[in-house]
Design an enzyme around this catalytic site. Structure first.
Site, PDB file in Angstrom:
ATOM      1  N   TYR A 145      54.830   8.646  98.238  1.00  0.00           N
ATOM      2  CA  TYR A 145      53.459   7.804  98.726  1.00  0.00           C
ATOM      3  C   TYR A 145      52.287   9.388  98.224  1.00  0.00           C
ATOM      4  O   TYR A 145      51.854   9.580  97.847  1.00  0.00           O
ATOM      5  CB  TYR A 145      53.385   7.709  99.805  1.00  0.00           C
ATOM      6  CG  TYR A 145      51.831   8.046 100.212  1.00  0.00           C
ATOM      7  CD1 TYR A 145      50.939   7.400  99.921  1.00  0.00           C
ATOM      8  CD2 TYR A 145      51.537   8.819 101.262  1.00  0.00           C
ATOM      9  CE1 TYR A 145      49.375   6.826 100.697  1.00  0.00           C
ATOM     10  CE2 TYR A 145      50.196   8.967 101.898  1.00  0.00           C
ATOM     11  CZ  TYR A 145      49.332   8.182 101.484  1.00  0.00           C
ATOM     12  OH  TYR A 145      48.038   8.593 102.051  1.00  0.00           O
ATOM     13  N   GLU A 164      49.496  14.770 103.205  1.00  0.00           N
ATOM     14  CA  GLU A 164      50.971  15.034 102.729  1.00  0.00           C
ATOM     15  C   GLU A 164      51.094  15.749 100.715  1.00  0.00           C
ATOM     16  O   GLU A 164      52.086  16.095 100.588  1.00  0.00           O
ATOM     17  CB  GLU A 164      50.892  13.235 102.800  1.00  0.00           C
ATOM     18  CG  GLU A 164      51.215  12.997 104.007  1.00  0.00           C
ATOM     19  CD  GLU A 164      52.240  13.161 104.745  1.00  0.00           C
ATOM     20  OE1 GLU A 164      53.285  13.258 104.409  1.00  0.00           O
ATOM     21  OE2 GLU A 164      51.684  13.103 105.970  1.00  0.00           O
TER      22      GLU A 164
END
Length: 575
Positions: free
Chosen positions: A86, A64
Protein backbone atom coordinates in the site's frame (compact mmCIF):
# COMPACT_ATOMS: atom_id res chain seq x y z
CA UNK A 1 -16.61 20.65 -21.02
CA UNK A 2 -17.00 18.89 -17.66
CA UNK A 3 -14.45 16.67 -15.98
CA UNK A 4 -15.96 13.58 -14.33
CA UNK A 5 -14.03 11.97 -11.53
CA UNK A 6 -14.01 8.16 -11.55
CA UNK A 7 -15.37 6.09 -8.70
CA UNK A 8 -13.31 6.47 -5.53
CA UNK A 9 -12.68 10.21 -6.02
CA UNK A 10 -14.56 13.27 -4.88
CA UNK A 11 -15.07 16.33 -7.07
CA UNK A 12 -15.23 19.77 -5.46
CA UNK A 13 -15.09 23.31 -6.84
CA UNK A 14 -13.29 26.25 -5.30
CA UNK A 15 -14.50 29.86 -5.25
CA UNK A 16 -13.03 30.46 -8.72
CA UNK A 17 -15.06 27.54 -10.14
CA UNK A 18 -11.95 25.63 -11.12
CA UNK A 19 -12.25 21.88 -11.09
CA UNK A 20 -10.44 20.17 -8.22
CA UNK A 21 -9.94 16.42 -8.00
CA UNK A 22 -9.38 14.65 -4.72
CA UNK A 23 -7.92 11.23 -5.46
CA UNK A 24 -7.32 8.36 -3.11
CA UNK A 25 -8.42 4.76 -2.73
CA UNK A 26 -7.38 2.79 0.32
CA UNK A 27 -8.68 -0.72 -0.31
CA UNK A 28 -5.73 -3.12 -0.49
CA UNK A 29 -7.26 -4.99 -3.41
CA UNK A 30 -6.86 -1.89 -5.53
CA UNK A 31 -3.64 -0.58 -4.01
CA UNK A 32 -1.33 -1.37 -6.91
CA UNK A 33 -3.66 -0.17 -9.63
CA UNK A 34 -5.85 2.57 -8.17
CA UNK A 35 -3.48 4.21 -5.68
CA UNK A 36 -0.60 4.23 -8.14
CA UNK A 37 -1.74 4.08 -11.77
CA UNK A 38 -5.12 5.61 -10.89
CA UNK A 39 -3.43 8.87 -9.90
CA UNK A 40 -1.46 8.85 -13.14
CA UNK A 41 -4.62 8.33 -15.19
CA UNK A 42 -6.36 11.31 -13.58
CA UNK A 43 -3.38 13.58 -14.13
CA UNK A 44 -2.89 12.40 -17.70
CA UNK A 45 -6.59 12.80 -18.48
CA UNK A 46 -6.41 16.41 -17.37
CA UNK A 47 -3.39 16.97 -19.59
CA UNK A 48 -4.89 15.23 -22.65
CA UNK A 49 -8.07 17.28 -22.34
CA UNK A 50 -6.04 20.48 -22.16
CA UNK A 51 -7.20 21.21 -18.64
CA UNK A 52 -3.81 21.22 -16.95
CA UNK A 53 -3.87 25.00 -16.52
CA UNK A 54 -7.30 25.18 -14.86
CA UNK A 55 -7.52 21.88 -12.96
CA UNK A 56 -6.51 21.93 -9.30
CA UNK A 57 -5.44 18.45 -8.32
CA UNK A 58 -5.17 17.15 -4.77
CA UNK A 59 -3.65 13.77 -3.92
CA UNK A 60 -4.28 12.35 -0.44
CA UNK A 61 -1.16 10.51 0.61
CA UNK A 62 -0.30 8.62 3.79
CA UNK A 63 2.17 8.64 6.66
CA UNK A 64 2.93 5.03 5.71
CA UNK A 65 5.36 6.55 3.20
CA UNK A 66 7.78 7.06 6.08
CA UNK A 67 7.61 3.40 7.14
CA UNK A 68 11.02 2.79 8.70
CA UNK A 69 11.29 6.35 9.98
CA UNK A 70 14.49 8.30 9.45
CA UNK A 71 13.68 11.09 11.92
CA UNK A 72 11.11 12.03 14.56
CA UNK A 73 8.85 13.87 14.00
CA UNK A 74 8.38 13.44 10.26
CA UNK A 75 7.96 16.49 8.05
CA UNK A 76 7.77 17.24 4.33
CA UNK A 77 11.54 16.87 3.83
CA UNK A 78 11.93 13.60 5.77
CA UNK A 79 13.16 10.71 3.63
CA UNK A 80 10.58 8.09 2.68
CA UNK A 81 11.03 4.39 3.47
CA UNK A 82 7.76 2.52 2.62
CA UNK A 83 7.38 -0.98 4.05
CA UNK A 84 4.12 -2.26 2.55
CA UNK A 85 2.50 -2.69 -0.86
CA UNK A 86 0.00 0.00 0.00
CA UNK A 87 2.73 2.46 0.96
CA UNK A 88 4.72 1.72 -2.21
CA UNK A 89 1.65 2.35 -4.37
CA UNK A 90 0.94 5.60 -2.53
CA UNK A 91 4.58 6.64 -2.97
CA UNK A 92 4.16 6.32 -6.74
CA UNK A 93 1.03 8.47 -6.55
CA UNK A 94 2.92 11.06 -4.51
CA UNK A 95 5.86 11.37 -6.87
CA UNK A 96 3.82 11.29 -10.09
CA UNK A 97 1.82 14.22 -8.68
CA UNK A 98 5.06 16.09 -8.05
CA UNK A 99 6.25 15.18 -11.55
CA UNK A 100 3.16 16.59 -13.29
CA UNK A 101 3.40 19.73 -11.18
CA UNK A 102 6.99 20.33 -12.22
CA UNK A 103 6.90 19.02 -15.80
CA UNK A 104 3.48 20.25 -16.89
CA UNK A 105 3.01 23.25 -14.64
CA UNK A 106 -0.15 21.79 -13.12
CA UNK A 107 -1.61 22.92 -9.81
CA UNK A 108 -1.02 19.50 -8.21
CA UNK A 109 -0.56 19.15 -4.45
CA UNK A 110 -0.02 16.29 -2.03
CA UNK A 111 -0.85 16.11 1.63
CA UNK A 112 0.62 13.39 3.81
CA UNK A 113 -2.20 12.44 6.16
CA UNK A 114 -1.26 10.90 9.46
CA UNK A 115 -3.63 8.53 11.25
CA UNK A 116 -7.11 9.97 10.82
CA UNK A 117 -10.08 8.42 12.57
CA UNK A 118 -13.82 8.98 12.97
CA UNK A 119 -16.96 7.16 14.22
CA UNK A 120 -17.56 5.83 10.68
CA UNK A 121 -14.12 4.24 10.34
CA UNK A 122 -14.17 0.71 8.92
CA UNK A 123 -14.52 -2.03 11.50
CA UNK A 124 -11.23 -3.66 10.47
CA UNK A 125 -9.13 -0.60 11.38
CA UNK A 126 -7.30 -0.62 14.71
CA UNK A 127 -9.08 2.26 16.41
CA UNK A 128 -12.54 1.09 15.38
CA UNK A 129 -11.76 -2.45 16.51
CA UNK A 130 -11.06 -1.06 19.95
CA UNK A 131 -14.03 1.30 20.31
CA UNK A 132 -16.42 -1.27 18.84
CA UNK A 133 -14.97 -4.01 21.05
CA UNK A 134 -15.33 -1.89 24.20
CA UNK A 135 -18.93 -1.07 23.29
CA UNK A 136 -19.83 -4.72 22.63
CA UNK A 137 -18.20 -5.95 25.85
CA UNK A 138 -19.99 -3.28 27.84
CA UNK A 139 -23.29 -4.16 26.15
CA UNK A 140 -22.80 -7.86 26.92
CA UNK A 141 -22.49 -8.91 23.28
CA UNK A 142 -18.92 -10.14 23.77
CA UNK A 143 -16.92 -11.22 26.79
CA UNK A 144 -13.31 -10.53 25.85
CA UNK A 145 -11.31 -7.87 24.06
CA UNK A 146 -8.00 -9.29 22.83
CA UNK A 147 -4.99 -6.97 23.03
CA UNK A 148 -1.71 -6.90 21.12
CA UNK A 149 1.32 -4.61 21.20
CA UNK A 150 0.38 -1.98 23.78
CA UNK A 151 3.38 0.32 23.38
CA UNK A 152 3.25 1.21 19.65
CA UNK A 153 2.60 4.90 19.20
CA UNK A 154 0.72 6.90 16.59
CA UNK A 155 -0.35 10.47 16.07
CA UNK A 156 -4.11 10.00 15.79
CA UNK A 157 -6.24 12.87 14.57
CA UNK A 158 -9.86 13.50 13.64
CA UNK A 159 -10.56 12.87 9.94
CA UNK A 160 -12.94 15.84 9.88
CA UNK A 161 -10.08 18.19 10.74
CA UNK A 162 -7.90 16.72 7.99
CA UNK A 163 -10.64 17.17 5.39
CA UNK A 164 -10.96 20.79 6.42
CA UNK A 165 -7.23 21.10 5.75
CA UNK A 166 -7.68 19.96 2.16
CA UNK A 167 -9.67 23.04 1.19
CA UNK A 168 -6.96 25.65 1.94
CA UNK A 169 -4.43 23.47 0.10
CA UNK A 170 -6.54 23.87 -3.04
CA UNK A 171 -7.08 27.58 -2.39
CA UNK A 172 -3.37 28.36 -1.99
CA UNK A 173 -1.63 30.63 -4.48
CA UNK A 174 0.83 27.92 -5.47
CA UNK A 175 0.81 24.11 -5.26
CA UNK A 176 2.90 22.41 -2.61
CA UNK A 177 3.12 19.31 -0.43
CA UNK A 178 1.99 19.34 3.21
CA UNK A 179 1.97 17.11 6.27
CA UNK A 180 -1.39 17.07 8.10
CA UNK A 181 -0.96 15.54 11.55
CA UNK A 182 -2.11 15.89 15.14
CA UNK A 183 1.43 16.44 16.39
CA UNK A 184 0.85 14.37 19.53
CA UNK A 185 1.90 10.75 20.00
CA UNK A 186 -0.41 8.33 21.80
CA UNK A 187 0.34 4.70 22.56
CA UNK A 188 -1.98 1.90 21.58
CA UNK A 189 -2.40 1.28 25.30
CA UNK A 190 -3.82 4.76 25.66
CA UNK A 191 -6.07 4.70 22.65
CA UNK A 192 -6.99 1.16 21.73
CA UNK A 193 -4.86 -1.37 23.63
CA UNK A 194 -4.71 -3.36 20.42
CA UNK A 195 -1.90 -4.35 18.13
CA UNK A 196 -0.53 -2.01 15.51
CA UNK A 197 2.76 -3.23 14.05
CA UNK A 198 4.61 -2.89 10.70
CA UNK A 199 6.20 0.56 11.13
CA UNK A 200 8.02 2.59 13.77
CA UNK A 201 6.83 5.67 15.63
CA UNK A 202 4.83 7.85 13.27
CA UNK A 203 4.23 11.40 14.47
CA UNK A 204 3.98 14.21 11.97
CA UNK A 205 5.08 17.84 12.05
CA UNK A 206 2.40 19.94 10.33
CA UNK A 207 4.07 23.31 11.00
CA UNK A 208 4.24 24.11 7.26
CA UNK A 209 0.47 23.69 6.89
CA UNK A 210 -0.06 25.84 9.99
CA UNK A 211 2.31 28.59 8.83
CA UNK A 212 1.26 28.77 5.16
CA UNK A 213 -2.40 27.73 5.32
CA UNK A 214 -3.43 28.62 8.86
CA UNK A 215 -4.62 25.06 9.44
CA UNK A 216 -4.89 23.81 13.03
CA UNK A 217 -6.19 20.61 14.57
CA UNK A 218 -9.45 21.17 16.45
CA UNK A 219 -10.31 17.80 17.98
CA UNK A 220 -7.78 16.20 20.30
CA UNK A 221 -7.42 12.46 20.79
CA UNK A 222 -9.64 12.34 23.89
CA UNK A 223 -12.54 13.96 22.06
CA UNK A 224 -12.04 11.68 19.06
CA UNK A 225 -12.17 8.55 21.22
CA UNK A 226 -15.23 9.83 23.07
CA UNK A 227 -17.17 10.35 19.83
CA UNK A 228 -16.09 7.01 18.36
CA UNK A 229 -17.06 5.05 21.47
CA UNK A 230 -20.38 6.90 21.68
CA UNK A 231 -21.20 5.92 18.10
CA UNK A 232 -20.32 2.27 18.72
CA UNK A 233 -22.33 2.22 21.97
CA UNK A 234 -25.41 3.36 20.06
CA UNK A 235 -24.98 0.53 17.58
CA UNK A 236 -24.37 -2.04 20.32
CA UNK A 237 -27.40 -0.92 22.34
CA UNK A 238 -29.59 -1.22 19.24
CA UNK A 239 -28.34 -4.75 18.63
CA UNK A 240 -28.94 -5.70 22.27
CA UNK A 241 -32.47 -4.33 22.11
CA UNK A 242 -33.26 -6.29 18.94
CA UNK A 243 -31.67 -9.48 20.26
CA UNK A 244 -33.37 -9.38 23.67
CA UNK A 245 -36.89 -8.67 22.43
CA UNK A 246 -38.66 -11.55 20.64
CA UNK A 247 -40.30 -10.49 17.41
CA UNK A 248 -44.07 -10.88 17.55
CA UNK A 249 -45.59 -12.24 14.34
CA UNK A 250 -49.17 -12.06 15.60
CA UNK A 251 -51.27 -9.61 13.64
CA UNK A 252 -48.47 -8.83 11.15
CA UNK A 253 -48.33 -9.08 7.38
CA UNK A 254 -45.70 -11.62 6.28
CA UNK A 255 -44.37 -11.93 2.73
CA UNK A 256 -43.14 -15.39 1.71
CA UNK A 257 -41.08 -14.52 -1.37
CA UNK A 258 -40.95 -17.58 -3.62
CA UNK A 259 -44.05 -19.26 -2.16
CA UNK A 260 -44.39 -21.71 -5.06
CA UNK A 261 -40.92 -23.15 -4.61
CA UNK A 262 -39.60 -26.01 -2.56
CA UNK A 263 -38.55 -23.55 0.19
CA UNK A 264 -41.16 -20.80 0.03
CA UNK A 265 -44.10 -23.23 -0.14
CA UNK A 266 -43.44 -24.83 3.27
CA UNK A 267 -42.85 -21.38 4.76
CA UNK A 268 -46.26 -20.22 3.53
CA UNK A 269 -47.87 -23.38 4.93
CA UNK A 270 -46.14 -22.93 8.28
CA UNK A 271 -47.10 -19.25 8.47
CA UNK A 272 -50.75 -20.25 8.00
CA UNK A 273 -50.52 -21.70 11.53
CA UNK A 274 -49.64 -18.24 12.86
CA UNK A 275 -52.04 -15.34 13.29
CA UNK A 276 -50.60 -13.44 10.31
CA UNK A 277 -51.76 -12.14 6.98
CA UNK A 278 -49.69 -14.03 4.41
CA UNK A 279 -48.64 -12.07 1.34
CA UNK A 280 -47.68 -13.99 -1.79
CA UNK A 281 -47.05 -13.00 -5.38
CA UNK A 282 -46.45 -15.18 -8.42
CA UNK A 283 -44.03 -14.18 -11.12
CA UNK A 284 -46.86 -12.95 -13.37
CA UNK A 285 -47.71 -10.43 -10.65
CA UNK A 286 -44.22 -9.68 -9.37
CA UNK A 287 -40.93 -10.29 -11.16
CA UNK A 288 -38.32 -9.99 -8.40
CA UNK A 289 -35.67 -9.36 -11.04
CA UNK A 290 -37.45 -6.16 -12.08
CA UNK A 291 -36.42 -3.34 -9.74
CA UNK A 292 -39.36 -1.08 -10.60
CA UNK A 293 -41.91 -3.86 -10.04
CA UNK A 294 -40.36 -4.82 -6.71
CA UNK A 295 -40.23 -1.25 -5.40
CA UNK A 296 -43.81 -0.60 -6.51
CA UNK A 297 -45.13 -3.82 -4.96
CA UNK A 298 -43.40 -3.18 -1.63
CA UNK A 299 -44.67 0.41 -1.56
CA UNK A 300 -48.25 -0.84 -1.96
CA UNK A 301 -48.18 -3.97 0.24
CA UNK A 302 -45.65 -2.82 2.89
CA UNK A 303 -44.94 -6.28 4.41
CA UNK A 304 -43.92 -6.19 8.06
CA UNK A 305 -42.10 -9.54 8.03
CA UNK A 306 -40.24 -10.96 5.04
CA UNK A 307 -38.95 -14.45 4.33
CA UNK A 308 -36.67 -14.08 1.27
CA UNK A 309 -36.64 -17.59 -0.16
CA UNK A 310 -36.93 -16.74 -3.86
CA UNK A 311 -33.96 -17.54 -6.08
CA UNK A 312 -32.94 -19.04 -9.40
CA UNK A 313 -31.85 -22.57 -8.47
CA UNK A 314 -30.94 -25.77 -10.25
CA UNK A 315 -28.63 -28.77 -10.24
CA UNK A 316 -24.94 -29.22 -11.00
CA UNK A 317 -25.14 -29.19 -14.81
CA UNK A 318 -27.14 -25.99 -15.10
CA UNK A 319 -25.28 -24.26 -12.28
CA UNK A 320 -22.06 -24.88 -14.13
CA UNK A 321 -23.45 -24.07 -17.60
CA UNK A 322 -25.57 -20.95 -17.03
CA UNK A 323 -23.03 -19.28 -14.77
CA UNK A 324 -23.69 -15.73 -15.98
CA UNK A 325 -27.47 -16.07 -15.66
CA UNK A 326 -27.20 -17.46 -12.15
CA UNK A 327 -24.96 -14.71 -10.83
CA UNK A 328 -26.89 -11.90 -12.55
CA UNK A 329 -30.43 -13.05 -11.72
CA UNK A 330 -29.74 -13.95 -8.11
CA UNK A 331 -27.79 -10.77 -7.38
CA UNK A 332 -30.63 -8.73 -8.86
CA UNK A 333 -33.30 -10.53 -6.83
CA UNK A 334 -31.38 -10.13 -3.58
CA UNK A 335 -30.53 -6.46 -4.15
CA UNK A 336 -34.06 -5.49 -5.16
CA UNK A 337 -35.84 -7.27 -2.31
CA UNK A 338 -33.46 -6.30 0.50
CA UNK A 339 -33.34 -2.64 -0.54
CA UNK A 340 -37.11 -2.45 -1.06
CA UNK A 341 -37.61 -3.90 2.42
CA UNK A 342 -35.36 -1.19 3.86
CA UNK A 343 -37.07 1.62 1.94
CA UNK A 344 -40.51 0.49 3.11
CA UNK A 345 -39.48 -0.12 6.72
CA UNK A 346 -40.02 -3.87 6.84
CA UNK A 347 -39.74 -4.76 10.54
CA UNK A 348 -37.96 -8.11 10.20
CA UNK A 349 -36.25 -9.74 7.24
CA UNK A 350 -34.94 -13.27 6.96
CA UNK A 351 -32.61 -14.18 4.11
CA UNK A 352 -32.33 -17.89 3.37
CA UNK A 353 -28.97 -18.86 2.00
CA UNK A 354 -27.40 -22.20 1.24
CA UNK A 355 -24.64 -24.41 2.57
CA UNK A 356 -22.81 -23.85 -0.74
CA UNK A 357 -21.46 -20.59 0.75
CA UNK A 358 -18.83 -22.64 2.58
CA UNK A 359 -15.48 -23.60 1.04
CA UNK A 360 -15.30 -26.82 -0.93
CA UNK A 361 -12.73 -28.31 1.44
CA UNK A 362 -14.04 -26.82 4.69
CA UNK A 363 -13.77 -29.08 7.73
CA UNK A 364 -16.84 -31.05 8.74
CA UNK A 365 -19.22 -30.32 10.33
CA UNK A 366 -19.60 -26.90 8.71
CA UNK A 367 -19.46 -23.97 11.10
CA UNK A 368 -20.74 -20.47 10.40
CA UNK A 369 -17.27 -18.93 10.71
CA UNK A 370 -15.95 -21.08 7.83
CA UNK A 371 -17.51 -18.74 5.25
CA UNK A 372 -14.88 -16.96 3.11
CA UNK A 373 -12.03 -19.10 4.43
CA UNK A 374 -11.26 -20.97 1.21
CA UNK A 375 -12.18 -21.60 -2.45
CA UNK A 376 -15.78 -22.51 -3.27
CA UNK A 377 -16.96 -25.54 -5.22
CA UNK A 378 -16.31 -24.41 -8.79
CA UNK A 379 -19.45 -25.94 -10.35
CA UNK A 380 -21.82 -23.71 -8.35
CA UNK A 381 -19.45 -20.86 -7.54
CA UNK A 382 -21.57 -18.11 -9.20
CA UNK A 383 -24.66 -19.18 -7.23
CA UNK A 384 -22.66 -19.39 -3.99
CA UNK A 385 -21.19 -15.93 -4.56
CA UNK A 386 -24.67 -14.44 -4.89
CA UNK A 387 -25.64 -16.00 -1.57
CA UNK A 388 -22.52 -14.62 0.11
CA UNK A 389 -23.17 -11.19 -1.41
CA UNK A 390 -26.74 -11.22 -0.08
CA UNK A 391 -25.51 -12.23 3.39
CA UNK A 392 -23.08 -9.32 3.38
CA UNK A 393 -25.83 -7.00 2.13
CA UNK A 394 -28.08 -8.05 5.02
CA UNK A 395 -25.16 -7.50 7.41
CA UNK A 396 -24.40 -4.07 5.93
CA UNK A 397 -28.01 -2.88 6.09
CA UNK A 398 -28.20 -4.06 9.67
CA UNK A 399 -24.98 -2.22 10.55
CA UNK A 400 -25.60 1.03 8.67
CA UNK A 401 -29.38 1.39 8.82
CA UNK A 402 -30.26 -0.61 11.95
CA UNK A 403 -32.45 -3.05 9.98
CA UNK A 404 -33.53 -6.11 11.97
CA UNK A 405 -32.32 -8.53 9.31
CA UNK A 406 -30.97 -12.05 9.79
CA UNK A 407 -29.40 -14.72 7.57
CA UNK A 408 -30.19 -18.43 7.88
CA UNK A 409 -28.31 -21.22 6.10
CA UNK A 410 -30.39 -24.40 5.66
CA UNK A 411 -28.57 -27.50 4.55
CA UNK A 412 -29.59 -29.55 1.47
CA UNK A 413 -33.40 -29.43 1.32
CA UNK A 414 -35.90 -31.88 -0.10
CA UNK A 415 -39.68 -32.03 -0.19
CA UNK A 416 -42.83 -31.28 -2.21
CA UNK A 417 -42.81 -28.84 -5.14
CA UNK A 418 -39.24 -29.66 -6.08
CA UNK A 419 -37.97 -29.40 -9.64
CA UNK A 420 -37.97 -32.70 -11.56
CA UNK A 421 -36.40 -31.47 -14.77
CA UNK A 422 -34.06 -34.17 -16.15
CA UNK A 423 -31.08 -31.77 -16.23
CA UNK A 424 -31.96 -28.95 -13.83
CA UNK A 425 -32.88 -30.87 -10.67
CA UNK A 426 -31.06 -31.63 -7.41
CA UNK A 427 -30.11 -35.03 -5.99
CA UNK A 428 -33.46 -36.13 -4.56
CA UNK A 429 -35.83 -35.11 -7.37
CA UNK A 430 -33.31 -36.19 -10.01
CA UNK A 431 -32.98 -39.63 -8.44
CA UNK A 432 -36.74 -40.03 -8.00
CA UNK A 433 -37.34 -39.17 -11.65
CA UNK A 434 -34.70 -41.63 -12.86
CA UNK A 435 -36.16 -44.37 -10.71
CA UNK A 436 -39.66 -43.64 -11.91
CA UNK A 437 -38.72 -43.60 -15.58
CA UNK A 438 -36.69 -46.79 -15.16
CA UNK A 439 -39.71 -48.48 -13.61
CA UNK A 440 -41.97 -47.43 -16.47
CA UNK A 441 -39.44 -48.60 -19.03
CA UNK A 442 -38.67 -51.86 -17.23
CA UNK A 443 -34.98 -50.97 -17.21
CA UNK A 444 -32.69 -53.40 -15.34
CA UNK A 445 -30.63 -50.63 -13.77
CA UNK A 446 -30.41 -46.89 -13.11
CA UNK A 447 -27.27 -44.88 -13.79
CA UNK A 448 -26.35 -42.48 -10.97
CA UNK A 449 -23.40 -40.11 -11.26
CA UNK A 450 -20.43 -40.41 -8.92
CA UNK A 451 -19.04 -43.09 -6.66
CA UNK A 452 -21.80 -42.82 -4.06
CA UNK A 453 -19.33 -41.98 -1.30
CA UNK A 454 -20.08 -38.23 -1.31
CA UNK A 455 -21.99 -37.31 1.85
CA UNK A 456 -24.70 -34.74 2.28
CA UNK A 457 -26.93 -33.58 5.11
CA UNK A 458 -30.55 -33.60 3.93
CA UNK A 459 -33.21 -31.50 5.64
CA UNK A 460 -36.96 -31.86 5.12
CA UNK A 461 -38.60 -28.59 4.05
CA UNK A 462 -41.34 -28.60 6.72
CA UNK A 463 -38.68 -28.93 9.43
CA UNK A 464 -36.84 -26.06 7.79
CA UNK A 465 -40.01 -23.94 7.90
CA UNK A 466 -40.45 -24.64 11.61
CA UNK A 467 -36.87 -23.54 12.26
CA UNK A 468 -37.30 -20.35 10.22
CA UNK A 469 -40.46 -19.26 12.03
CA UNK A 470 -38.73 -19.91 15.36
CA UNK A 471 -35.65 -17.93 14.34
CA UNK A 472 -37.53 -14.93 12.98
CA UNK A 473 -39.17 -14.66 16.39
CA UNK A 474 -36.18 -15.36 18.62
CA UNK A 475 -32.99 -14.54 16.71
CA UNK A 476 -31.61 -11.09 15.97
CA UNK A 477 -27.93 -10.82 15.13
CA UNK A 478 -25.58 -10.16 12.25
CA UNK A 479 -24.21 -13.69 12.76
CA UNK A 480 -25.47 -16.28 10.28
CA UNK A 481 -27.15 -19.43 11.62
CA UNK A 482 -26.91 -22.93 10.17
CA UNK A 483 -30.01 -25.12 10.40
CA UNK A 484 -30.20 -28.84 9.63
CA UNK A 485 -30.39 -32.33 11.10
CA UNK A 486 -26.73 -32.60 12.03
CA UNK A 487 -26.51 -36.02 10.37
CA UNK A 488 -24.93 -36.93 7.01
CA UNK A 489 -25.91 -39.63 4.56
CA UNK A 490 -23.93 -40.71 1.51
CA UNK A 491 -25.43 -40.72 -1.97
CA UNK A 492 -24.85 -44.44 -1.88
CA UNK A 493 -26.85 -44.53 1.34
CA UNK A 494 -29.70 -42.78 -0.45
CA UNK A 495 -29.63 -45.51 -3.08
CA UNK A 496 -29.70 -48.17 -0.37
CA UNK A 497 -32.62 -46.37 1.25
CA UNK A 498 -34.58 -46.74 -1.97
CA UNK A 499 -33.83 -50.47 -2.00
CA UNK A 500 -34.87 -50.86 1.63
CA UNK A 501 -38.22 -49.15 1.08
CA UNK A 502 -39.01 -50.61 -2.33
CA UNK A 503 -41.11 -53.58 -1.20
CA UNK A 504 -42.87 -51.75 1.59
CA UNK A 505 -43.94 -49.06 -0.85
CA UNK A 506 -45.36 -51.58 -3.31
CA UNK A 507 -47.28 -53.24 -0.48
CA UNK A 508 -48.92 -49.95 0.49
CA UNK A 509 -49.64 -48.88 -3.09
CA UNK A 510 -53.46 -49.34 -2.97
CA UNK A 511 -53.74 -47.11 0.10
CA UNK A 512 -51.66 -44.40 -1.56
CA UNK A 513 -53.80 -44.61 -4.69
CA UNK A 514 -57.00 -44.13 -2.72
CA UNK A 515 -55.52 -41.19 -0.84
CA UNK A 516 -54.33 -39.58 -4.06
CA UNK A 517 -57.72 -39.88 -5.71
CA UNK A 518 -59.43 -38.46 -2.63
CA UNK A 519 -57.24 -35.36 -2.62
CA UNK A 520 -56.08 -33.82 -5.87
CA UNK A 521 -54.44 -30.88 -4.09
CA UNK A 522 -51.03 -32.57 -3.79
CA UNK A 523 -49.23 -32.97 -7.07
CA UNK A 524 -46.35 -35.30 -7.61
CA UNK A 525 -44.60 -32.89 -9.92
CA UNK A 526 -44.26 -29.15 -9.36
CA UNK A 527 -46.15 -26.87 -11.70
CA UNK A 528 -42.93 -25.41 -13.01
CA UNK A 529 -41.21 -28.71 -13.76
CA UNK A 530 -40.00 -28.93 -17.34
CA UNK A 531 -39.63 -31.80 -19.72
CA UNK A 532 -41.91 -34.66 -20.81
CA UNK A 533 -43.21 -36.45 -17.72
CA UNK A 534 -45.46 -39.41 -17.05
CA UNK A 535 -48.98 -38.76 -15.66
CA UNK A 536 -48.74 -37.33 -12.16
CA UNK A 537 -50.59 -40.09 -10.37
CA UNK A 538 -48.22 -42.63 -11.87
CA UNK A 539 -45.23 -40.53 -10.86
CA UNK A 540 -46.51 -40.53 -7.31
CA UNK A 541 -47.59 -44.13 -6.98
CA UNK A 542 -45.36 -46.33 -9.10
CA UNK A 543 -42.78 -47.84 -6.82
CA UNK A 544 -39.18 -47.22 -7.88
CA UNK A 545 -36.99 -49.94 -9.18
CA UNK A 546 -33.91 -50.92 -7.22
CA UNK A 547 -31.38 -48.11 -7.75
CA UNK A 548 -28.46 -50.22 -8.86
CA UNK A 549 -30.00 -53.29 -10.44
CA UNK A 550 -33.20 -55.34 -10.23
CA UNK A 551 -30.97 -58.38 -9.75
CA UNK A 552 -29.77 -57.11 -6.39
CA UNK A 553 -32.69 -58.31 -4.28
CA UNK A 554 -30.95 -59.85 -1.30
CA UNK A 555 -32.84 -58.96 1.87
CA UNK A 556 -31.02 -57.04 4.58
CA UNK A 557 -33.24 -57.76 7.56
CA UNK A 558 -30.41 -57.10 9.98
CA UNK A 559 -29.92 -53.54 8.72
CA UNK A 560 -31.50 -50.76 10.76
CA UNK A 561 -33.15 -47.87 9.01
CA UNK A 562 -30.90 -44.80 9.07
CA UNK A 563 -32.07 -41.18 9.23
CA UNK A 564 -31.55 -41.19 5.49
CA UNK A 565 -33.92 -44.17 5.14
CA UNK A 566 -36.60 -42.33 7.09
CA UNK A 567 -36.26 -39.11 5.16
CA UNK A 568 -36.26 -40.87 1.79
CA UNK A 569 -39.30 -42.97 2.72
CA UNK A 570 -41.10 -39.76 3.65
CA UNK A 571 -40.54 -38.12 0.31
CA UNK A 572 -41.47 -41.24 -1.66
CA UNK A 573 -44.75 -41.53 0.21
CA UNK A 574 -45.49 -37.84 -0.21
CA UNK A 575 -45.05 -38.22 -3.95
Amino acid sequence: MSFTAPEGTTTVRDSKRRVALIAGVTDQEYADNADAIGVLRLLEASRILGREWETRFYQASTSELYGLVQEIPQEETTAFYPRSRYAVAKLYGYWVTVNYREACGMFASNSILFNHESPIRGETVLTRKFTRGVARVEAGLEETLYLGNLEAKRGWGYARDYVEGMHPILQADAPDDYVLASGEARSVREFAELAFAEVDLLIGDSSRATAKLGWKLKARCAQLVKEMVAGDFSEARLEVAMASTPYELKGKTAFAAGHRGVVGGPLARRLSQEDVEILTAGRAELDLGDEAQVFDWFAKKKPQALFRAAAKVSGIVVNNTLRAEFIYDNLAIAAHVIHAAYLNRTEKLMFLGSSCIYPKLAPQPLREDYMLTGPLEITNEPYAITKIAAIKMVEAYRSQYGCDSISVMPTNLYGPNDNYHPEYSYVFPALIRRLHEAKLAGAPNVVVWGTGTLQREFFYVDDMADACVHLIKMHSSSDIVNIGTGENISIGGVRQSCRAHHRAYRRDRPRHLAARRASSSTSAVSAHSAGTLAPRWKMALCSPTAPISTRARRRRSDRRASPGDRCFATILQRR
